[in-house]
Design an enzyme around this catalytic site. Structure first.
Site, PDB file in Angstrom:
ATOM      1  N   GLY A  11       0.684  -1.235  -0.095  1.00  0.00           N
ATOM      2  CA  GLY A  11       0.070  -0.124   0.103  1.00  0.00           C
ATOM      3  C   GLY A  11       0.762   1.256  -0.228  1.00  0.00           C
ATOM      4  O   GLY A  11       1.904   1.226   0.618  1.00  0.00           O
ATOM      5  N   ARG A  72       1.037  -5.194  -5.517  1.00  0.00           N
ATOM      6  CA  ARG A  72       1.252  -6.361  -4.704  1.00  0.00           C
ATOM      7  C   ARG A  72       1.735  -7.576  -5.707  1.00  0.00           C
ATOM      8  O   ARG A  72       1.056  -7.667  -6.732  1.00  0.00           O
ATOM      9  CB  ARG A  72      -0.009  -6.616  -3.717  1.00  0.00           C
ATOM     10  CG  ARG A  72      -0.571  -5.657  -3.025  1.00  0.00           C
ATOM     11  CD  ARG A  72      -1.773  -5.741  -2.116  1.00  0.00           C
ATOM     12  NE  ARG A  72      -2.250  -4.745  -1.358  1.00  0.00           N
ATOM     13  CZ  ARG A  72      -1.626  -4.423  -0.198  1.00  0.00           C
ATOM     14  NH1 ARG A  72      -0.349  -4.679   0.460  1.00  0.00           N
ATOM     15  NH2 ARG A  72      -2.115  -3.359   0.232  1.00  0.00           N
ATOM     16  N   ASP A 103       5.063  -4.822   5.816  1.00  0.00           N
ATOM     17  CA  ASP A 103       5.294  -6.333   6.519  1.00  0.00           C
ATOM     18  C   ASP A 103       5.549  -7.142   5.322  1.00  0.00           C
ATOM     19  O   ASP A 103       6.625  -7.844   5.409  1.00  0.00           O
ATOM     20  CB  ASP A 103       4.141  -6.684   7.729  1.00  0.00           C
ATOM     21  CG  ASP A 103       4.177  -8.354   7.667  1.00  0.00           C
ATOM     22  OD1 ASP A 103       5.175  -8.639   8.716  1.00  0.00           O
ATOM     23  OD2 ASP A 103       3.856  -9.119   7.201  1.00  0.00           O
ATOM     24  N   THR A 125       4.022   2.902   5.657  1.00  0.00           N
ATOM     25  CA  THR A 125       2.770   2.135   5.801  1.00  0.00           C
ATOM     26  C   THR A 125       1.871   3.224   6.674  1.00  0.00           C
ATOM     27  O   THR A 125       2.355   3.604   7.833  1.00  0.00           O
ATOM     28  CB  THR A 125       2.647   0.934   6.545  1.00  0.00           C
ATOM     29  OG1 THR A 125       1.345   0.661   6.672  1.00  0.00           O
ATOM     30  CG2 THR A 125       3.340   0.803   7.644  1.00  0.00           C
ATOM     31  N   ASP A 127      -0.622   2.626   8.510  1.00  0.00           N
ATOM     32  CA  ASP A 127      -1.132   2.092   9.706  1.00  0.00           C
ATOM     33  C   ASP A 127      -0.256   1.923  10.953  1.00  0.00           C
ATOM     34  O   ASP A 127      -0.692   1.475  12.065  1.00  0.00           O
ATOM     35  CB  ASP A 127      -1.270   0.448   9.335  1.00  0.00           C
ATOM     36  CG  ASP A 127      -2.600  -0.001   8.397  1.00  0.00           C
ATOM     37  OD1 ASP A 127      -3.562   0.996   8.120  1.00  0.00           O
ATOM     38  OD2 ASP A 127      -2.462  -0.830   7.760  1.00  0.00           O
ATOM     39  N   ASP A 129       2.250  -0.090  11.724  1.00  0.00           N
ATOM     40  CA  ASP A 129       2.128  -1.103  12.403  1.00  0.00           C
ATOM     41  C   ASP A 129       3.580  -2.313  12.152  1.00  0.00           C
ATOM     42  O   ASP A 129       3.372  -3.298  12.337  1.00  0.00           O
ATOM     43  CB  ASP A 129       0.894  -2.201  11.951  1.00  0.00           C
ATOM     44  CG  ASP A 129       1.008  -2.280  10.395  1.00  0.00           C
ATOM     45  OD1 ASP A 129       2.003  -1.685   9.862  1.00  0.00           O
ATOM     46  OD2 ASP A 129       0.302  -3.071  10.097  1.00  0.00           O
ATOM     47  N   ARG A 171      -6.526  -2.928   9.550  1.00  0.00           N
ATOM     48  CA  ARG A 171      -7.020  -4.258   9.674  1.00  0.00           C
ATOM     49  C   ARG A 171      -6.499  -4.786  10.896  1.00  0.00           C
ATOM     50  O   ARG A 171      -7.230  -5.673  11.674  1.00  0.00           O
ATOM     51  CB  ARG A 171      -6.572  -5.068   8.537  1.00  0.00           C
ATOM     52  CG  ARG A 171      -7.349  -4.861   7.070  1.00  0.00           C
ATOM     53  CD  ARG A 171      -6.822  -5.666   6.106  1.00  0.00           C
ATOM     54  NE  ARG A 171      -5.487  -5.106   5.614  1.00  0.00           N
ATOM     55  CZ  ARG A 171      -4.552  -5.839   4.739  1.00  0.00           C
ATOM     56  NH1 ARG A 171      -5.075  -6.780   3.913  1.00  0.00           N
ATOM     57  NH2 ARG A 171      -3.515  -5.382   4.607  1.00  0.00           N
TER      58      ARG A 171
END
Length: 319
Positions: A11, A72, A103, A125, A127, A129, A171
């Protein structure tokens, strides 16, 4: 090293262009050429790349998204395609790779390292994360986009005396929901890392109504449930009617914030330093305001943890 490459994968996030720029200019400063690989690992496999010079990365520091595009690439998990990509790089004289992504991107970089192709990961990213770093490129910009949207939604919620459910990205990680909810004064925040009690949410709304409040904002990370699903539960559980706003991909776009531009510059430059020092299988990150690098495997062997002290604080401040 005389020539390295850079790609963006997964992303997109605001600040990726600033990181690409930093990789190119830091490398050039040390007399090293940089090849830009287009469309992530798909382009790596096919050798789809071109030389990036100082001028080619001029005027991109303020642009969202990624100049190199992203995709992707499930087939990159297969060894034959990893080896095919490595062969393409070696044919082009590329001796090392900077991977900007999350990741999945890091996992690809680790596989390349194991096969003898030096790779370094840069966390990109929204996120936030990636274990091993407190902040990732794009998180701050996405956060401010969400906060601005919530502020505008609250204007409407106040005017029409309505409750709103706002669904945000995340997510497996709730950092966007958590930080944005706290910053925007949301009455309830739902994140994947913490179980929620629907009765508590209802009680908070009813408590607000009892003291004369006519509206409320509930933030839910997509990894918990869809906003429409939560709205349905609230209606069935307590006859509370809510409007739903799904912010979606607007969270990924926009000109990167000053914080993300600086972070991208630091991360991109650090990644080049790591490669030129002859090290690989590393990721760059930041902790306690200090830049450092660590083993790539830590990024996916450990689990991201949300700062639950912020979760507790948000409950205390939204009484």
């Amino acid at each position: 090293m005389k020539r390295i490459a850079v790609l963006t994968s997964g992303g997109d996030s605001p600040g990726m262009n600033a990181a690409i720029r930093a990789v190119v200019r830091k490398a050039n400063f040390h007399g090293v050429e940089v090849m830009g690989i287009y469309h992530g690992y798909e382009g790596f496999i096919e050798g789809r790349m071109e030389l990036l010079d100082l001028g080619s990365v001029g005027g991109i520091i303020q642009r969202g998204g990624t100049k190199l595009f992203s995709s992707r690439c499930p087939k990159f998990k297969e060894e034959q395609y990893q080896l095919q990509g490595i062969e393409k790089m070696r044919e082009a004289g590329v001796e090392g790779l900077v991977v900007i992504g999350g990741d999945g991107s890091y996992r690809g970089a680790m596989e390349l390292t194991k096969k003898g192709f030096p790779s370094v990961g840069v966390p990109g990213t929204i996120d936030n994360d990636i274990p091993g770093t407190e902040y990732t490129i794009g998180f701050d910009t996405a956060l401010n986009t969400v906060i601005e949207s919530i502020d505008k939604i609250r204007d409407t919620a106040t005017s029409h005396e309505n409750s709103f459910v706002v669904e945000v990205m995340g997510r497996d990680a709730g950092d966007i929901a958590l930080w944005a909810g706290l910053a925007a004064g949301a009455e309830s925040i739902l994140i994947p890392e913490e179980e929620f009690d629907i009765d508590d949410i209802v009680a908070r709304i009813e408590h607000g109504i009892a003291r004369g409040k006519k509206h409320s904002i509930i933030i839910v990370a997509e990894g918990v449930m869809a906003g429409n699903e939560l709205a349905k539960i609230l209606n069935e559980k307590a006859n509370i009617t809510t409007r739903v706003s799904v912010l979606g991909h607007i969270q990924r776009g926009g000109s990167p914030s000053a914080r993300d531009r600086v972070l991208a510059g630091q991360f991109g430059a650090k990644a080049v330093e790591v490669l030129l020092e002859g090290r690989s299988g590393r990721a760059v990150g930041i902790k306690n305001h200090q830049l450092y690098d660590y083993d790539l495997e830590e990024a996916f062997s450990n689990k991201h943890k949300a700062d639950l002290s912020l979760y507790t604080l948000s409950k205390e401040l939204s009484i």
